[in-house]
Design a protein around this motif. Structure first.
Motif, PDB file in Angstrom:
ATOM      1  N   PHE A 297       0.702  -1.152  -0.036  1.00  8.38           N
ATOM      2  CA  PHE A 297       0.096  -0.110  -0.130  1.00  8.38           C
ATOM      3  C   PHE A 297       0.845   1.235  -0.087  1.00  8.38           C
ATOM      4  N   GLU A 298       2.061   1.111   0.739  1.00 11.10           N
ATOM      5  CA  GLU A 298       2.798   2.294   0.890  1.00 11.10           C
ATOM      6  C   GLU A 298       3.660   2.564  -0.437  1.00 11.10           C
ATOM      7  N   SER A 299       3.820   1.616  -1.102  1.00  8.37           N
ATOM      8  CA  SER A 299       4.372   1.717  -2.448  1.00  8.37           C
ATOM      9  C   SER A 299       3.688   1.948  -3.746  1.00  8.37           C
ATOM     10  N   ASP A 300       2.180   1.874  -3.370  1.00  5.71           N
ATOM     11  CA  ASP A 300       1.121   1.903  -4.439  1.00  5.71           C
ATOM     12  C   ASP A 300       1.260   0.564  -5.137  1.00  5.71           C
ATOM     13  N   GLY A 301       1.611  -0.422  -4.567  1.00  2.00           N
ATOM     14  CA  GLY A 301       1.498  -1.970  -5.216  1.00  2.00           C
ATOM     15  C   GLY A 301       2.768  -2.483  -5.852  1.00  2.00           C
ATOM     16  N   ALA A 302       3.812  -1.507  -5.925  1.00  2.00           N
ATOM     17  CA  ALA A 302       5.239  -2.069  -6.533  1.00  2.00           C
ATOM     18  C   ALA A 302       5.917  -2.908  -5.638  1.00  2.00           C
ATOM     19  N   ASN A 303       5.413  -3.976  -5.243  1.00  2.00           N
ATOM     20  CA  ASN A 303       6.384  -4.808  -4.014  1.00  2.00           C
ATOM     21  C   ASN A 303       6.036  -6.081  -4.697  1.00  2.00           C
ATOM     22  N   LEU A 304       7.491  -6.682  -5.237  1.00  2.00           N
ATOM     23  CA  LEU A 304       7.440  -7.982  -5.517  1.00  2.00           C
ATOM     24  C   LEU A 304       8.074  -9.133  -4.670  1.00  2.00           C
ATOM     25  N   SER A 305       8.268  -8.761  -3.306  1.00  2.00           N
ATOM     26  CA  SER A 305       8.728  -9.629  -2.336  1.00  2.00           C
ATOM     27  C   SER A 305       7.584 -10.697  -2.173  1.00  2.00           C
ATOM     28  N   LEU A 306       8.100 -11.821  -1.228  1.00  2.00           N
ATOM     29  CA  LEU A 306       7.115 -12.911  -1.151  1.00  2.00           C
ATOM     30  C   LEU A 306       6.648 -12.840   0.234  1.00  2.00           C
ATOM     31  N   PRO A 307       5.157 -12.633   0.652  1.00  2.00           N
ATOM     32  CA  PRO A 307       4.672 -12.906   1.951  1.00  2.00           C
ATOM     33  C   PRO A 307       4.522 -14.448   2.161  1.00  2.00           C
ATOM     34  N   PRO A 308       4.597 -14.608   3.634  1.00  2.00           N
ATOM     35  CA  PRO A 308       4.718 -16.059   4.097  1.00  2.00           C
ATOM     36  C   PRO A 308       3.286 -16.749   3.294  1.00  2.00           C
ATOM     37  N   ILE A 309       2.158 -16.049   3.428  1.00  2.00           N
ATOM     38  CA  ILE A 309       0.901 -16.645   2.815  1.00  2.00           C
ATOM     39  C   ILE A 309       1.031 -17.147   1.631  1.00  2.00           C
ATOM     40  N   ALA A 310       1.895 -16.624   0.752  1.00  2.00           N
ATOM     41  CA  ALA A 310       2.164 -17.110  -0.553  1.00  2.00           C
ATOM     42  C   ALA A 310       3.520 -17.891  -0.737  1.00  2.00           C
TER      43      ALA A 310
ATOM     44  N   ASN B 191       3.997 -20.887  -0.756  1.00  2.00           N
ATOM     45  CA  ASN B 191       3.658 -22.111  -1.545  1.00  2.00           C
ATOM     46  C   ASN B 191       3.391 -22.057  -2.974  1.00  2.00           C
ATOM     47  N   ASP B 192       2.980 -20.624  -3.180  1.00  2.00           N
ATOM     48  CA  ASP B 192       2.468 -20.274  -4.286  1.00  2.00           C
ATOM     49  C   ASP B 192       2.997 -18.652  -4.745  1.00  2.00           C
ATOM     50  N   PRO B 193       4.092 -18.529  -5.191  1.00  2.00           N
ATOM     51  CA  PRO B 193       4.776 -17.303  -5.490  1.00  2.00           C
ATOM     52  C   PRO B 193       3.860 -16.480  -6.558  1.00  2.00           C
ATOM     53  N   ILE B 194       3.369 -17.069  -7.396  1.00  2.00           N
ATOM     54  CA  ILE B 194       2.523 -16.293  -8.551  1.00  2.00           C
ATOM     55  C   ILE B 194       1.383 -15.621  -7.829  1.00  2.00           C
ATOM     56  N   LEU B 195       0.804 -16.086  -6.753  1.00  2.00           N
ATOM     57  CA  LEU B 195      -0.303 -15.294  -6.092  1.00  2.00           C
ATOM     58  C   LEU B 195       0.186 -13.902  -5.674  1.00  2.00           C
ATOM     59  N   SER B 196       1.243 -13.885  -4.795  1.00  2.00           N
ATOM     60  CA  SER B 196       1.894 -12.460  -4.309  1.00  2.00           C
ATOM     61  C   SER B 196       2.246 -11.653  -5.579  1.00  2.00           C
ATOM     62  N   TRP B 197       2.869 -12.407  -6.704  1.00  2.00           N
ATOM     63  CA  TRP B 197       2.961 -11.256  -7.951  1.00  2.00           C
ATOM     64  C   TRP B 197       1.960 -10.797  -8.444  1.00  2.00           C
ATOM     65  N   VAL B 198       0.798 -11.651  -8.638  1.00  2.00           N
ATOM     66  CA  VAL B 198      -0.471 -11.186  -9.200  1.00  2.00           C
ATOM     67  C   VAL B 198      -1.034  -9.926  -8.415  1.00  2.00           C
ATOM     68  N   TRP B 199      -0.949 -10.407  -6.935  1.00  2.00           N
ATOM     69  CA  TRP B 199      -1.576  -9.324  -5.965  1.00  2.00           C
ATOM     70  C   TRP B 199      -0.681  -8.007  -6.275  1.00  2.00           C
ATOM     71  N   SER B 200       0.631  -7.833  -6.450  1.00  2.00           N
ATOM     72  CA  SER B 200       1.290  -6.946  -6.480  1.00  2.00           C
ATOM     73  C   SER B 200       0.936  -6.092  -7.660  1.00  2.00           C
ATOM     74  N   TYR B 201       0.957  -6.941  -8.826  1.00  2.00           N
ATOM     75  CA  TYR B 201       0.623  -6.227 -10.121  1.00  2.00           C
ATOM     76  C   TYR B 201      -0.688  -5.566 -10.202  1.00  2.00           C
ATOM     77  N   ILE B 202      -1.784  -6.456  -9.861  1.00  2.00           N
ATOM     78  CA  ILE B 202      -3.065  -5.715  -9.782  1.00  2.00           C
ATOM     79  C   ILE B 202      -3.059  -4.635  -8.732  1.00  2.00           C
ATOM     80  N   ALA B 203      -2.629  -4.476  -7.625  1.00  2.00           N
ATOM     81  CA  ALA B 203      -2.564  -3.456  -6.789  1.00  2.00           C
ATOM     82  C   ALA B 203      -1.936  -2.100  -7.488  1.00  2.00           C
ATOM     83  N   THR B 204      -0.713  -2.304  -8.133  1.00  2.00           N
ATOM     84  CA  THR B 204      -0.148  -1.296  -8.981  1.00  2.00           C
ATOM     85  C   THR B 204      -0.994  -0.954 -10.062  1.00  2.00           C
TER      86      THR B 204
END
Length: 579
Positions: free
Chosen positions: A127-140, A142-155
């Protein structure tokens, strides 16, 4: 029910649980050190959750999907922590026996809370970077694609324009990899911000990136329906009508893809009148002759144009003028933004213009396939004349796509008498222009890819031709002897429609086929397809049977020994049935 809750309500539950854990940890009478450690973690979580609430309240365009997922997971982990610390509040010997806690329990809950802290830290950084964050949260994890998709959509939803363009392009890369990635993008709410980016018109690059992303995501009927349900078709059509040519080229590709995959998309595009801007763009730089007035009763074509002029008033000049190669307004008035668009078109490269025309022709082809509404809309404008002229002067993919469009419209007209009579009336200038070009392709072109759709179109229009229309039947008979079996087979299928029982002029057409020496060629084709192509063989037999039925006393049939051939085929068929 979860989707009906507001984001603040989603975050209230884990905040409430965190307060309860802190209260229970302070009241613990055993394992006080372990409870204090958990309380420290929970306090960090509580602060992060409250920060998320403040951000959600201040950002109406916040991307909510990861917030809801992470909030639900945090609430589950806090509930486990609450259950554990409550066991540490003893009141009697018996309760101590049934409330035994171990160090392993505390380690497990602490690990879960640490994961939740990592998730919340990632969420706040997004949120602070307006979505531009490609790090991996623990919830994802087992599925890194999920965090990337979240980040891209948020951006795309919250970021700066340049970042939004890059994020949309990144979704294209993910969607190209596999269908699972496409499903994740759709499930995580990626279509809505892409449609918004397309509609906003912030920049041509942003619109192109959004259109390309939607094109690579909507590759099956289910995902096309998602775009439809999100009111995407009106947005797409509005962008198509008033955008730079590079954007229009990307959008028409999306229109063609959606129309090919889903008949509902075809109908919805027809309701938005998408064929009008498509034909207008296809006709740019092409001079379309006005239909010459015919003596006596006016044609349907001229009636439609007159109705547009009289019924629509001043706006009709804009609509019909849009097919001019030079101006959107035929009277030269109120040009405004259209003048600017004309200037932009003048400086566009020939490659961009050709790419746009090819895309428009393909979109019309896919829209008209088995769709009466779109086929009628094309024929009610100058669409047929436009298609005929392009078939005449162009080559390659553009010519082929226009031929395929004509073929699909003719196929619809074959099963719809009203469309056949209105659009392909023999004395209609538009119909005459189309038929002339179809016959030219059949006779002069050597490319089977072009000849086959032209032959199919003529076959679909078989019932519109007069009894002694040798100009049409003769070249089809000549194609029976084509070295390409597919071309010869399509000629046999088309001729079969000229002599079938539904054709009023079947007897006269049968005589014409025989006069043009069609029987020997048909017999050779019949033998050539005997073992190699069973379906083509059946079509040849069908045509031969119709000829024998209508002109059975013909010497040509007798000389070719058609009767004995048909008897032999009947014997073979009987043996197949017995087997």
């Amino acid at each position: 029910m979860d989707d009906e809750k507001t984001l603040q309500e989603e975050l209230c539950l884990p905040i409430l649980l965190a307060d309860r854990v802190l209260k229970s940890a302070h009241e613990a009478e055993s394992s006080k050190l372990e409870c204090a450690d958990l309380a420290h973690q929970v306090d960090r979580l509580s602060q992060m959750l409250r920060s998320a609430v403040r951000i959600a309240a201040a950002s109406p365009s916040l991307y909510e999907r990861p917030v809801r997922r992470i909030a639900a997971d945090v609430a589950k982990n806090l509930d486990r922590a609450l259950t554990l610390v409550r066991k540490c509040k003893h009141s009697g010997v018996l309760r101590q026996v049934f409330s035994i806690t171990t160090a392993a329990d505390f380690r497990k809950v602490s690990s879960l809370l640490e994961s939740s802290i990592g998730d919340m830290k990632w969420l706040l950084s997004v949120f602070e970077s307006d979505g531009a964050n490609l790090s991996l949260p623990p919830i994802a994890s087992n599925d890194p694609i999920l965090s990337w998709v979240w980040s891209y959509i948020a951006t795309i939803q919250m970021g700066q324009l340049r970042d939004r363009v890059e994020a949309a392009s990144s979704l294209v890369s993910l969607a190209r990899d596999n269908d699972r990635n496409k499903k994740i993008i759709v499930d995580e709410g990626g279509v809505t911000p892409l449609l918004k980016l397309l509609k906003e018109g912030s920049s041509a690059e942003a619109q192109i990136a959004a259109a390309n992303a939607l094109f690579h995501i909507a590759t099956d009927q289910e995902r096309v329906r998602t775009v439809i349900e999100l009111n995407g078709i009106p947005m797409i059509v509005s962008v198509l009508g008033d955008s730079p040519m590079r954007v229009q080229a990307a959008v028409v590709r999306l229109v063609a893809e959606m129309a090919e995959l889903d008949p509902i998309a075809q109908v919805d595009f027809a309701r938005e009148n998408v064929t009008r801007p498509l034909v207008s763009l296809l006709a740019m730089d092409t001079v379309l002759d006005e239909p010459k007035p015919q003596p006596g009763k006016p044609s349907i074509h001229s009636l439609v144009i007159n109705k547009e002029l009289v019924g629509k008033g001043a706006n009709s000049s804009t609509r019909l003028g849009s097919f001019s190669s030079n101006h959107y307004h035929s009277d030269g008035s109120s040009r405004g933004g259209h003048y600017r668009k004309d200037r932009e078109r003048e400086v566009e490269s020939p490659e961009v213009k050709l790419n746009l025309k090819v895309g428009c022709a393909e979109a019309l082809w896919k829209l008209c396939r088995a769709c009466l509404l779109n086929s009628r809309k094309v024929t009610e404008t100058k669409g047929l004349i436009c298609l005929a002229k392009i078939v005449h002067k162009e080559v390659g993919e553009l010519q082929l796509n226009c031929l395929m469009t004509v073929m699909e419209i003719a196929a619809v007209a074959e099963s719809n008498p009203e469309l056949r009579r209105s659009a392909f009336k023999p004395n209609s200038p538009a119909a005459k222009a189309v038929v002339d070009q179809l016959m030219r392709v059949i006779q002069e072109e050597g490319n089977p890819d072009l000849q086959i759709p032209a032959i199919k179109a003529i076959g679909s229009l078989a019932r519109t031709f007069a009894a002694r229309e040798t100009r049409i039947v003769g070249p089809l008979v000549a194609r029976l002897g084509n070295v390409n079996v597919d071309v010869a087979t399509e000629a046999a299928i088309a001729l079969g429609k000229f002599v079938c029982l539904e054709n009023f002029n079947r007897v006269e057409h049968s005589k014409t086929i025989i006069e043009f020496n069609g029987v020997p060629s048909l017999m050779r084709l019949l033998k050539a397809t005997d073992r190699t192509n069973e379906l083509a063989h059946l079509h040849c037999l069908e045509l031969l049977c119709y000829l024998a039925l209508h002109v059975g006393n013909s010497k040509a049939l007798e000389q070719a020994q058609v009767l004995s051939t048909l008897e032999g085929e009947l014997v073979l068929l009987w043996h197949k049935i017995q087997i």
